[in-house]
Design a protein around this motif. Structure first.
Motif, short mmCIF file in Angstrom:
data_model
loop_
_atom_site.label_atom_id
_atom_site.label_comp_id
_atom_site.label_asym_id
_atom_site.label_seq_id
_atom_site.Cartn_x
_atom_site.Cartn_y
_atom_site.Cartn_z
N MET A 299 0.85 -1.21 0.00
CA MET A 299 0.00 0.00 0.00
C MET A 299 0.88 1.25 0.00
O MET A 299 1.84 1.35 0.77
N LYS A 300 0.54 2.18 -0.89
CA LYS A 300 1.35 3.39 -1.00
C LYS A 300 1.12 4.31 0.20
O LYS A 300 0.01 4.44 0.69
N ARG A 301 2.24 4.96 0.60
CA ARG A 301 2.14 5.98 1.63
C ARG A 301 1.61 7.28 1.01
O ARG A 301 1.69 7.47 -0.21
N LYS A 302 1.07 8.15 1.86
CA LYS A 302 0.37 9.32 1.33
C LYS A 302 1.28 10.24 0.53
O LYS A 302 0.87 10.82 -0.47
N TYR A 303 2.54 10.38 0.96
CA TYR A 303 3.42 11.28 0.23
C TYR A 303 3.68 10.74 -1.17
O TYR A 303 3.84 11.51 -2.14
N GLU A 304 3.70 9.39 -1.31
CA GLU A 304 3.87 8.79 -2.63
C GLU A 304 2.63 9.00 -3.49
O GLU A 304 2.72 9.21 -4.72
N THR A 305 1.47 8.97 -2.86
CA THR A 305 0.22 9.24 -3.58
C THR A 305 0.19 10.67 -4.10
O THR A 305 -0.26 10.94 -5.22
N ILE A 306 0.71 11.60 -3.30
CA ILE A 306 0.77 13.00 -3.70
C ILE A 306 1.72 13.17 -4.88
O ILE A 306 1.42 13.91 -5.84
N ILE A 307 2.84 12.46 -4.84
CA ILE A 307 3.79 12.51 -5.97
C ILE A 307 3.11 12.03 -7.25
O ILE A 307 3.24 12.65 -8.31
N ASP A 308 2.39 10.91 -7.13
CA ASP A 308 1.69 10.37 -8.30
C ASP A 308 0.68 11.38 -8.85
O ASP A 308 0.51 11.52 -10.07
N TYR A 309 0.00 12.08 -7.94
CA TYR A 309 -1.00 13.06 -8.35
C TYR A 309 -0.36 14.21 -9.15
O TYR A 309 -0.87 14.61 -10.20
N ILE A 310 0.75 14.71 -8.66
CA ILE A 310 1.44 15.80 -9.35
C ILE A 310 1.93 15.32 -10.73
O ILE A 310 1.79 16.03 -11.73
N GLU A 311 2.50 14.13 -10.77
CA GLU A 311 3.00 13.60 -12.05
C GLU A 311 1.85 13.36 -13.03
O GLU A 311 2.03 13.53 -14.25
N LYS A 312 0.67 13.01 -12.51
CA LYS A 312 -0.50 12.85 -13.37
C LYS A 312 -0.93 14.19 -13.96
O LYS A 312 -1.26 14.29 -15.16
N LEU A 313 -0.92 15.25 -13.13
CA LEU A 313 -1.25 16.58 -13.62
C LEU A 313 -0.31 17.01 -14.74
O LEU A 313 -0.73 17.64 -15.72
N VAL A 314 0.96 16.64 -14.59
CA VAL A 314 1.95 16.98 -15.62
C VAL A 314 1.68 16.20 -16.89
O VAL A 314 1.68 16.76 -18.00
N SER A 315 1.47 14.90 -16.75
CA SER A 315 1.26 14.05 -17.93
C SER A 315 0.00 14.43 -18.69
O SER A 315 -0.07 14.28 -19.92
N GLU A 316 -1.00 14.92 -17.98
CA GLU A 316 -2.26 15.33 -18.62
C GLU A 316 -2.23 16.79 -19.06
O GLU A 316 -3.24 17.35 -19.48
N ASN A 317 -1.04 17.41 -18.91
CA ASN A 317 -0.83 18.79 -19.35
C ASN A 317 -1.66 19.80 -18.56
O ASN A 317 -1.90 20.92 -19.02
N GLN A 318 -2.12 19.40 -17.37
CA GLN A 318 -2.82 20.34 -16.50
C GLN A 318 -1.82 21.23 -15.75
O GLN A 318 -2.19 22.29 -15.25
N LEU A 319 -0.60 20.73 -15.65
CA LEU A 319 0.51 21.52 -15.11
C LEU A 319 1.56 21.65 -16.20
O LEU A 319 2.02 20.64 -16.73
N LYS A 320 1.91 22.89 -16.54
CA LYS A 320 2.90 23.11 -17.59
C LYS A 320 4.18 23.68 -16.99
O LYS A 320 4.19 24.18 -15.86
N GLN A 321 5.26 23.60 -17.77
CA GLN A 321 6.56 24.06 -17.29
C GLN A 321 6.49 25.50 -16.82
O GLN A 321 5.98 26.37 -17.53
N GLY A 322 6.96 25.73 -15.60
CA GLY A 322 6.93 27.06 -15.00
C GLY A 322 5.69 27.35 -14.18
O GLY A 322 5.65 28.34 -13.47
N ASP A 323 4.68 26.46 -14.26
CA ASP A 323 3.45 26.67 -13.49
C ASP A 323 3.69 26.44 -12.00
O ASP A 323 4.52 25.63 -11.60
N ARG A 324 2.91 27.17 -11.20
CA ARG A 324 2.97 26.98 -9.74
C ARG A 324 2.17 25.76 -9.36
O ARG A 324 1.05 25.54 -9.84
N LEU A 325 2.73 24.93 -8.47
CA LEU A 325 2.06 23.72 -8.01
C LEU A 325 0.98 24.07 -6.99
O LEU A 325 1.01 25.15 -6.39
N PRO A 326 0.03 23.15 -6.75
CA PRO A 326 -0.97 23.38 -5.70
C PRO A 326 -0.29 23.67 -4.36
O PRO A 326 0.77 23.13 -4.06
#
Length: 447
Positions: free
Chosen positions: A1-28
């Protein structure tokens, strides 16, 4: 089972892969993600630090975390970064001003350039230095000042010549300036060490060594200690002198960087010497100009004759041209103006180094950062070998100085590094420190 910080990492990487976060954008924001995942802020910070270590995001103090851009300056475009050399910043060296002084020196001392000068040094320079030293609470006369070919020559003579106490052995701090080890070994004398760290030295041990080890001189760097960057308190300086007087030991005070001290209450050990125990050695290489090769030593009456005899056999006299140039540079007020400039600059560099660490995970290292100076000392935990770390950094063209070279017998058990920031730009300091701690992070994970 993934720890929460790993789940958060996956979430950010998903935002990047789906182009919801672009280079230079501020993270949540940290607060938003802590609420979203019902966790502590520290869990989000851990996730972001992990992403930062992998060069996927970067932080801006008081602003937040941002996705790395392709052309971001943190992409480590550098030739090499040398944290190992104890040298001043080249841009701070007063080439033009000193060139003028050298030209004036040729005009003034042209008759002396083609003949031998006095072994003790130009009288005019010694008079200027007596006045200059008094401004720094070193009260002496030109008769007690000797000019040498760099402070290295002064130290070499002092270590070799006999002293009135008739003793033989040399005491040094551990760690200390590495070339002292070689000088003592060349003379065939016994070298003895006493530990020095952020807390100073053990005075009980110091007195035992003074009593039992036949100590001729105690070589010490009270201010901006090389390699640790630490400085003794005023009470510690007084206590060392008291013990030296009590047990008939002489002190050689190497004040190689005293000029850049911004602490007005910090005084040379020589100031407290009322029993003629302290020999003051001054370098003009680090705060001023390495290539000038002019040093000075202040000697009490009973040491002058022996020192002069040795100096005469070393080189007859120090360069008249260099002495004349330094005399003019000091007498004109240019030296004091230069020192004010470098005091400010090195304070800014050290403050910047301290700020760089705020955005870095420094787990695995205990760090001593002085208020100013050239040096920072990193003490590593047992999971990270300093020599291995230095070797791995060298492969990345990052150069550091492992602690072993500063200890008697190259002590392999001291797991520390000396970091010198004096000649580096802020950008190189920032990149170099980040890469250094990334390598520490990798080594901890491997362990």
């Amino acid at each position: 089972m993934k720890r929460k910080y790993e789940t958060i990492i996956d979430y950010i990487e998903k935002l990047v892969s789906e182009n919801q976060l672009k280079q230079g954008d501020r993270l949540p924001s940290i607060r938003l993600l802590a609420s979203k995942y019902n966790c502590n802020k520290s869990t989000v910070i851990r996730a972001y630090k992990e992403l930062e270590m992998n060069h996927k995001i970067y932080s801006i103090p008081k602003s937040g975390y941002y996705l790395v851009e392709k052309n971001n300056s943190d992409n480590d475009e550098y030739d090499s970064i040398d944290f190992s050399s104890l040298m001043p910043e080249p841009k701070l060296l007063p080439y033009k001003e000193f060139n003028h002084c050298i030209n004036r020196s040729v005009e003034i001392y042209k008759n002396n350039l083609f003949s031998y000068s006095h072994t003790q040094g130009l009288e005019s320079l010694r008079k200027v230095l007596a006045n200059h030293f008094s401004e720094h609470q070193i009260f002496t006369t030109e008769e007690k000042i000797f000019i040498t070919s760099g402070s290295q020559q002064a130290l070499s003579i002092l270590l070799k010549m006999p002293f009135p106490n008739g003793k033989k052995n040399i005491l040094v701090e551990q760690p200390t300036y590495s070339l002292i080890h070689g000088l003592v070994e060349l003379n065939g004398d016994k070298l003895i060490g006493i530990g020095r760290d952020y807390n100073g030295i053990d005075f009980e041990q110091l007195e035992k060594i003074f009593i039992n080890e036949n100590i001729k001189i105690f070589y010490t760097i009270p201010r901006f200690h090389n390699p640790s960057g630490t400085s003794y308190t005023e009470n510690e300086k007084k206590r060392i002198i008291e013990l030296a007087e009590k047990h008939d030991v002489y002190i050689v005070e190497d004040d190689y960087l005293g000029d850049i001290d911004i602490n007005k209450k910090s005084l040379p050990m020589f100031y407290y010497d009322i029993s003629e125990r302290v020999v003051y050695v001054k370098s003009f290489s680090k705060a001023f100009m390495p290539g000038i090769r002019v040093g000075a030593v202040v000697l009490h009456e009973k040491l002058k004759k022996e020192f002069l005899k040795h100096k005469r056999h070393y080189d007859l006299h120090t360069s008249v041209l260099a002495q004349g140039g330094l005399e003019i540079f000091i007498n004109s007020g240019m030296y004091n103006n230069h020192i004010k400039k470098v005091q400010k600059k090195y304070k800014i560099k050290m403050d910047y180094f301290r700020r760089c660490l705020k955005d870095i995970d420094t787990e695995g290292a205990e760090i001593f950062i002085p208020k100013t100076g050239f040096l920072v000392w990193l003490k590593l935990d047992k999971t990270i070998n300093a020599n291995t770390l230095a070797r791995r950094l060298k492969e990345k063209d990052i150069y550091v100085a492992p602690a072993k070279r500063f200890f008697i017998g190259n002590n392999p058990n001291e797991n520390s590094l000396r970091i010198c920031i004096s000649k580096l730009s802020q950008e190189k300091i920032k990149i170099g420190i980040r890469i250094l701690f990334e390598e520490i992070y990798r080594m901890k994970k491997e362990h």
